[in-house]
Design an enzyme around this catalytic site. Structure first.
Site, PDB file in Angstrom:
ATOM      1  CE  LYS A   1       1.334   5.038   8.237  1.00 62.58           C
ATOM      2  NZ  LYS A   1       1.396   4.230   7.042  1.00 62.58           N
TER       3      LYS A   1
ATOM      4  CG  ASP B   1       5.979   3.578   0.412  1.00 66.20           C
ATOM      5  OD1 ASP B   1       6.295   4.380   1.446  1.00 66.20           O
ATOM      6  OD2 ASP B   1       4.591   3.589   0.338  1.00 66.20           O
TER       7      ASP B   1
ATOM      8  CE1 TYR C   1      -3.641   2.722   0.608  1.00 68.49           C
ATOM      9  CE2 TYR C   1      -2.327   3.288   2.547  1.00 68.49           C
ATOM     10  CZ  TYR C   1      -3.461   3.511   1.675  1.00 68.49           C
ATOM     11  OH  TYR C   1      -3.996   4.670   1.885  1.00 68.49           O
TER      12      TYR C   1
HETATM   13  C1  LIG Z   1       0.789   4.755   5.559  1.00 76.76           C
HETATM   14  C2  LIG Z   1       1.271   4.408   4.317  1.00 76.76           C
HETATM   15  C3  LIG Z   1       1.229   5.192   3.128  1.00 76.76           C
HETATM   16  C4  LIG Z   1       0.553   6.499   3.209  1.00 76.76           C
HETATM   17  O1  LIG Z   1       0.213   7.438   4.073  1.00 76.76           O
HETATM   18  P1  LIG Z   1      -0.614   8.521   4.699  1.00 76.76           P
HETATM   19  O2  LIG Z   1       0.219   9.449   5.559  1.00 76.76           O
HETATM   20  O3  LIG Z   1      -1.842   7.516   5.329  1.00 76.76           O
HETATM   21  O4  LIG Z   1      -1.246   9.225   3.362  1.00 76.76           O
HETATM   22  C5  LIG Z   1       2.237   4.956   2.202  1.00 76.76           C
HETATM   23  N1  LIG Z   1       2.976   4.126   1.991  1.00 76.76           N
HETATM   24  C6  LIG Z   1       3.131   3.098   3.034  1.00 76.76           C
HETATM   25  C7  LIG Z   1       4.016   2.147   3.088  1.00 76.76           C
HETATM   26  C8  LIG Z   1       2.460   3.332   4.222  1.00 76.76           C
HETATM   27  O5  LIG Z   1       2.443   2.329   5.303  1.00 76.76           O
END
Ligand SMILES: *Cc1c(COP(=O)(O)O)cnc(C)c1O
Length: 432
Positions: free
Chosen positions: A271, A243, A148
């Site tokens: 995060k 990511d 994701y």
């Molecule tokens: C949480 C997450 C996102 C999205 O971040 P948001 O701040 O919720 O938009 C993208 N990539 C990864 C791997 C994530 O865990």
């Protein structure tokens, strides 16, 4: 010691919220829909504990879905934020704090030579994809099934997290053309990656991957898999995007890239880098990043990007973290997941536990768990029963097997023991 949780006020708050917000929430997995219930409305959190509006307290392993590595309302973070707030929350003009954070991140993750701040992980990955496409002058993006990367159009294909929880493979509203340029491959499938690059490598702008998957529970990318991505992208002139929105400062202080000794071209962060405030960032090699506006033509902007409040949240969080904290957190995660596995064995529950750094998952399956299909085969009924039992025993874990649990520096050995006992009690009740 099973106590029946009284959630009357949470239930009332949810009924009211549903009148004005779709599903009563601002992000879908919060709604507890797939565990067949109503969410807890939280009144406050301190350190590793959260307290709901009915006054029930829980040991929190969700931690706002990862950011709160120092736990809730850390004293020094709160003090720094108060001070920053009094000076003004945003100017839309540069501050020295932004450079300070960019430099800190570079020192922690040397592959990030230059950095751009944004306000969410979604924005970070969306911008990274645009950068990869602009830099390579190609359109196709490769992503992995069950990974994701936020909710931008190009990346909402075969995604993990809420998409997986609710069984949605492609969201209505994403034009077919976007989905057409997003090629998806099973996670950890080395042969599929090689075949795809053999066939279409010269059209691929970039590969985006969670180096340790966290949005289908914790599933480490194997060394061979990640090395194959590095080799194939280099060979075909595509960019490799790690990511690390979740894994940055979580899989290890220096990110998942430090565990595998593989340097991506671009890294996305979110995060933890905001310490609980809305922040994301993307960065990487200087020669690539210099193509962003105003130095280059690949457009990126943001009214609140790098605002002093958000940046202060990040700086005051990162400043407090040491290697020793990661050793201590990892030790507790190992004790916790070993303890859960032992309880599962005692009650005859098929279970596979995974952990990397400060991230952990308990899959209700005998395993092995290497990809999205494996997670889909987990026992959802049992997960659901145990989820509610855990709440009743004061333990708050992610309400989906397609999500990761976390630990903070504030979780104690006593919390770990209590949690293992709670799992024992939950398993006893669920198998009765
Ligand atoms: C949480 C997450 C996102 C999205 O971040 P948001 O701040 O919720 O938009 C993208 N990539 C990864 C791997 C994530 O865990």
């Amino acid at each position: 010691m099973s106590k029946l949780v009284n959630t009357e006020k949470s239930n009332q708050a949810f009924a009211e919220a549903k009148k004005f917000m779709p599903g009563g929430v601002n992000s879908p997995v919060r709604a507890f829909k797939n565990v067949g219930g109503s969410p807890l409305f939280i009144d406050h959190g301190k350190n590793e504990m959260i307290t709901d509006v009915d006054g029930n307290s829980y040991i929190d392993y969700v931690l706002s879905w990862g950011p709160l590595i120092l736990g809730h309302a850390d004293d020094r973070v709160v003090a720094a934020l108060k001070q920053a707030t009094e000076k003004g929350t945003s100017y839309g003009a540069p501050t020295v704090l932004e450079t300070k954070l960019a430099k800190m991140v570079h020192e922690i993750m040397p592959s990030i030579e230059m950095l751009r701040m944004v306000s969410s992980g979604t924005e970070a990955t969306m911008s990274a994809i645009r950068l990869a496409r602009g830099y390579t002058q190609r359109d196709k993006i490769v992503k992995f099934i069950g990974n994701y990367h936020g909710h931008s159009d190009s990346l909402l294909v075969d995604a993990g997290s809420g998409m997986a929880t609710f069984g949605i493979t492609t969201s209505p509203g994403v034009p077919d053309d976007f989905a057409y340029d997003t090629l998806t491959v099973p996670y950890n499938d080395v042969d599929a990656v090689k075949q795809l690059f053999d066939a279409q490598g010269d059209e691929i702008a970039g590969v985006i991957v969670e180096p340790v998957a966290g949005n289908m529970g914790v599933i480490p990318g194997t060394q061979e898999f990640l090395q194959t991505l590095r080799d194939e992208t280099t060979k075909h002139g595509s960019l490799l995007i790690f990511d690390e929105v979740m894994t940055g400062f979580r899989a290890a202080f220096h990110g998942a890239q430090s565990l595998r000794h593989i340097h991506p071209d671009i890294t996305t962060l979110g995060k933890v880098i905001g310490g609980g405030l809305p922040v994301g960032a993307f960065g990487g090699k200087r020669e690539i990043m210099e193509n962003i506006t105003p130095d280059g033509k690949i457009y990126h902007a943001g009214t609140l990007s790098g605002n002093p409040l958000a940046v202060t949240g990040g700086i005051s969080t990162l400043e407090q973290l040491s290697e020793a904290d990661y050793v201590a957190m990892k030790k507790r995660v190992v004790a916790l997941t070993d303890g859960i596995a032992n309880q599962a064995k005692k009650y005859g529950i098929p279970m596979t536990v995974h952990h990397v750094g400060t991230m952990w998952s308990a899959f209700y399956s005998a395993g092995p768990i290497n990809n999205f299909e494996d997670v889909k085969a987990c026992d959802q009924d049992l997960f659901e029963k145990c989820f509610w039992q855990l709440l009743a025993h004061g333990v708050y874990v992610a309400p989906s097997q397609f999500e990761t649990c976390f630990i903070s520096t504030k979780h104690t050995d006593e919390d770990i023991e209590k949690t293992i006992d709670a799992y024992g009690a939950a398993f006893a009740a669920a198998t009765r």
